[in-house]
Design a protein around this motif. Structure first.
Motif, PDB file in Angstrom:
ATOM      1  N   SER A 111     -54.270  -6.382 -10.357  1.00 30.52           N
ATOM      2  CA  SER A 111     -53.615  -5.074 -10.368  1.00 30.52           C
ATOM      3  C   SER A 111     -52.178  -5.244  -9.909  1.00 30.52           C
ATOM      4  O   SER A 111     -51.926  -5.649  -8.758  1.00 30.52           O
ATOM      5  CB  SER A 111     -54.340  -4.097  -9.431  1.00 30.52           C
ATOM      6  N   TYR A 112     -51.224  -4.939 -10.794  1.00 36.25           N
ATOM      7  CA  TYR A 112     -49.814  -5.007 -10.428  1.00 36.25           C
ATOM      8  C   TYR A 112     -49.403  -3.643  -9.876  1.00 36.25           C
ATOM      9  O   TYR A 112     -49.434  -2.635 -10.582  1.00 36.25           O
ATOM     10  CB  TYR A 112     -48.955  -5.373 -11.638  1.00 36.25           C
ATOM     11  N   LEU A 113     -49.032  -3.603  -8.584  1.00 37.29           N
ATOM     12  CA  LEU A 113     -48.720  -2.345  -7.905  1.00 37.29           C
ATOM     13  C   LEU A 113     -47.250  -2.243  -7.530  1.00 37.29           C
ATOM     14  O   LEU A 113     -46.876  -1.452  -6.669  1.00 37.29           O
ATOM     15  CB  LEU A 113     -49.590  -2.206  -6.646  1.00 37.29           C
ATOM     16  N   GLY A 114     -46.396  -3.045  -8.151  1.00 37.36           N
ATOM     17  CA  GLY A 114     -44.970  -3.018  -7.856  1.00 37.36           C
ATOM     18  C   GLY A 114     -44.615  -3.993  -6.760  1.00 37.36           C
ATOM     19  O   GLY A 114     -44.207  -5.132  -7.024  1.00 37.36           O
ATOM     20  N   ASN A 115     -44.759  -3.571  -5.505  1.00 36.63           N
ATOM     21  CA  ASN A 115     -44.442  -4.463  -4.381  1.00 36.63           C
ATOM     22  C   ASN A 115     -45.611  -5.350  -3.987  1.00 36.63           C
ATOM     23  O   ASN A 115     -45.481  -6.206  -3.116  1.00 36.63           O
ATOM     24  CB  ASN A 115     -43.986  -3.651  -3.165  1.00 36.63           C
ATOM     25  N   ILE A 116     -46.762  -5.139  -4.632  1.00 35.85           N
ATOM     26  CA  ILE A 116     -47.962  -5.930  -4.330  1.00 35.85           C
ATOM     27  C   ILE A 116     -48.657  -6.296  -5.636  1.00 35.85           C
ATOM     28  O   ILE A 116     -48.756  -5.487  -6.556  1.00 35.85           O
ATOM     29  CB  ILE A 116     -48.943  -5.146  -3.434  1.00 35.85           C
ATOM     30  N   LEU A 117     -49.149  -7.517  -5.684  1.00 35.69           N
ATOM     31  CA  LEU A 117     -50.021  -7.955  -6.765  1.00 35.69           C
ATOM     32  C   LEU A 117     -51.393  -8.198  -6.151  1.00 35.69           C
ATOM     33  O   LEU A 117     -51.561  -9.089  -5.312  1.00 35.69           O
ATOM     34  CB  LEU A 117     -49.484  -9.236  -7.400  1.00 35.69           C
ATOM     35  N   ARG A 118     -52.353  -7.364  -6.515  1.00 40.97           N
ATOM     36  CA  ARG A 118     -53.689  -7.461  -5.913  1.00 40.97           C
ATOM     37  C   ARG A 118     -54.654  -8.141  -6.874  1.00 40.97           C
ATOM     38  O   ARG A 118     -54.802  -7.732  -8.023  1.00 40.97           O
ATOM     39  CB  ARG A 118     -54.221  -6.079  -5.535  1.00 40.97           C
ATOM     40  N   TYR A 119     -55.317  -9.173  -6.343  1.00 45.98           N
ATOM     41  CA  TYR A 119     -56.338  -9.883  -7.102  1.00 45.98           C
ATOM     42  C   TYR A 119     -57.718  -9.575  -6.538  1.00 45.98           C
ATOM     43  O   TYR A 119     -57.928  -9.593  -5.321  1.00 45.98           O
ATOM     44  CB  TYR A 119     -56.111 -11.390  -7.030  1.00 45.98           C
ATOM     45  N   ASP A 120     -58.655  -9.292  -7.428  1.00 46.44           N
ATOM     46  CA  ASP A 120     -60.074  -9.266  -7.082  1.00 46.44           C
ATOM     47  C   ASP A 120     -60.639 -10.622  -7.486  1.00 46.44           C
ATOM     48  O   ASP A 120     -60.580 -11.000  -8.663  1.00 46.44           O
ATOM     49  CB  ASP A 120     -60.808  -8.157  -7.833  1.00 46.44           C
ATOM     50  N   ILE A 121     -61.164 -11.338  -6.503  1.00 50.20           N
ATOM     51  CA  ILE A 121     -61.649 -12.704  -6.736  1.00 50.20           C
ATOM     52  C   ILE A 121     -63.167 -12.723  -6.606  1.00 50.20           C
ATOM     53  O   ILE A 121     -63.724 -12.274  -5.588  1.00 50.20           O
ATOM     54  CB  ILE A 121     -61.010 -13.672  -5.721  1.00 50.20           C
ATOM     55  N   MET A 122     -63.833 -13.212  -7.632  1.00 48.00           N
ATOM     56  CA  MET A 122     -65.296 -13.295  -7.618  1.00 48.00           C
ATOM     57  C   MET A 122     -65.721 -14.584  -6.926  1.00 48.00           C
ATOM     58  O   MET A 122     -65.296 -15.678  -7.305  1.00 48.00           O
ATOM     59  CB  MET A 122     -65.853 -13.256  -9.039  1.00 48.00           C
TER      60      MET A 122
END
Length: 370
Positions: free
Chosen positions: A304-315
């Motif tokens: 998920s690209y949130l602008g100031n943060i790139l969030r990864y969901d890792i399995m």
């Protein structure tokens, strides 16, 4: 004005909404009641206001029990979620209403209303009607009406929930600035964690009619003493496990379904005892060259690209999703779904939570018992 609640109980037709609330609110602080719908936060506010009577316990203002004191004699100002402005009255008339009930001279009313309008940044709008104002302006009118009576206590019940995101951020900053300027004891009710963290001197996290943790915003975010607070305030990776050894200085090694990890506990743990690992996504590293004590491999499940943060969901190998936030990802390539990565985090950001100990010892305050 100091406020205290001592073992306060409130029931509604057989349902116990508050189950023995104990609370001390300091003079001049902004104190927030935070929790999900139905946790008892608005009921607590209404008891302080005098809209409800407690079925047990005492409510005190500056050490004086006020259980049977009517709302009109408590010298409080209230701002409601829906503003509660009279649509047929102008801004001036809405703010002046309480002063007219006190039969204050017209010149004094005008002076106080003008001062209140200036404080909330609405000078020049006194002749408009609520329907001619934006949501943010209506909320400022409601705040001015509450403050014009010079109350000892200000009560705010979800005051920003009807505003859009940008206006909400602006108005909450204005509320905090005004509260600090006036040094008025303020009780603020919200379900919004970001709002609570931004505004508050201290926060009481409520759940099912009880206060489960109390402390300043930084302590609650960084050192939650139960899994509900850890999961409710912000985002947390939670892994259940059991202690396999103690390493001294509050450090323990915990075995989970995806491996063994070292962390720090604020509550005592013993070998074999169940506990929960809590790691904030911003404290997680992906494919780092640093050698951390805690590491495992997983695959990118979602990005998920949130602008100031790139969030990864890792399995993980156990089928558990683990979140990692990459701050300021300017120019970073987003990793493809299915990419295998190394996930790591330091032991000092790995908090070990013992819910059983917290409940058994009734630990609500950060760093101690209440």
């Amino acid at each position: 004005m100091r406020i205290a609640l001592r073992n306060v109980v409130k029931r509604f037709k057989g349902f116990t909404a508050l189950k023995g609330i104990n609370l001390e609110i300091k003079d001049g602080e902004l104190f927030t009641l935070l929790g999900p719908s139905g946790c008892g936060k608005t009921t607590t506010l209404r008891l302080i206001a005098g809209f409800y009577k407690a079925d047990g316990g005492d409510i005190l203002f500056d050490d004086e029990i006020i259980n049977h004191l009517p709302t009109a004699r408590r010298n409080i100002g209230i701002v409601f979620q829906n503003y509660a402005l009279w649509p047929h009255m102008t801004v001036y008339e809405n703010i002046a209403y309480g002063l007219k009930l006190k039969k204050m001279p017209g010149t004094e009313i005008k002076r106080k209303v003008d001062t209140s309008l200036d404080k909330v940044g609405l000078s020049g709008l006194q002749h408009r009607y609520p329907g001619q104002l934006s949501g943010g302006q209506q909320q400022r009118v409601a705040l001015a009406r509450a403050l014009v009576l010079n109350p000892d206590v200000l009560l705010l019940d979800e005051p920003l929930s009807n505003l859009d995101a940008k206006v909400r951020m602006k108005v909450r900053a204005e509320i905090r600035q005004l509260q600090q300027e006036l040094k008025i004891t303020t009780v603020y009710v919200t379900h919004d964690q970001e709002e609570a963290l931004t505004l508050s001197d201290r926060i009481a996290v409520m759940r099912e009619g009880r206060i489960i943790q109390l402390g300043d915003p930084k302590s609650l975010y960084e050192r939650p003493n139960n899994t509900f607070t850890a999961n409710f305030i912000g985002t947390n990776n939670l892994l259940e496990g059991h202690v396999i050894k103690g390493n001294g200085d509050r450090k323990y090694t915990v075995k989970t379904s995806i491996g063994s990890f070292m962390g720090i506990a604020d509550q005592p743990l013993s070998s074999g005892q169940k506990c929960t690992i809590a790691v904030r996504p911003e404290n997680v590293q992906i494919n780092s060259d640093r050698q951390e004590a805690n590491a495992f491999t997983g695959k990118i499940h979602f990005a998920s690209y949130l602008g100031n943060i790139l969030r990864y969901d890792i399995m993980t190998s156990a089928g558990i999703l683990f979140k990692a936030d990459i701050k300021y990802p300017w120019g970073c390539e987003v990793m493809a779904i299915g990419t295998e990565v190394k996930v790591s985090f330091a032991e000092f950001v790995c908090l070990l939570i013992n819910d059983h100990y917290t409940e058994e010892h009734n630990l609500t305050a950060v760093g101690g018992e209440s």
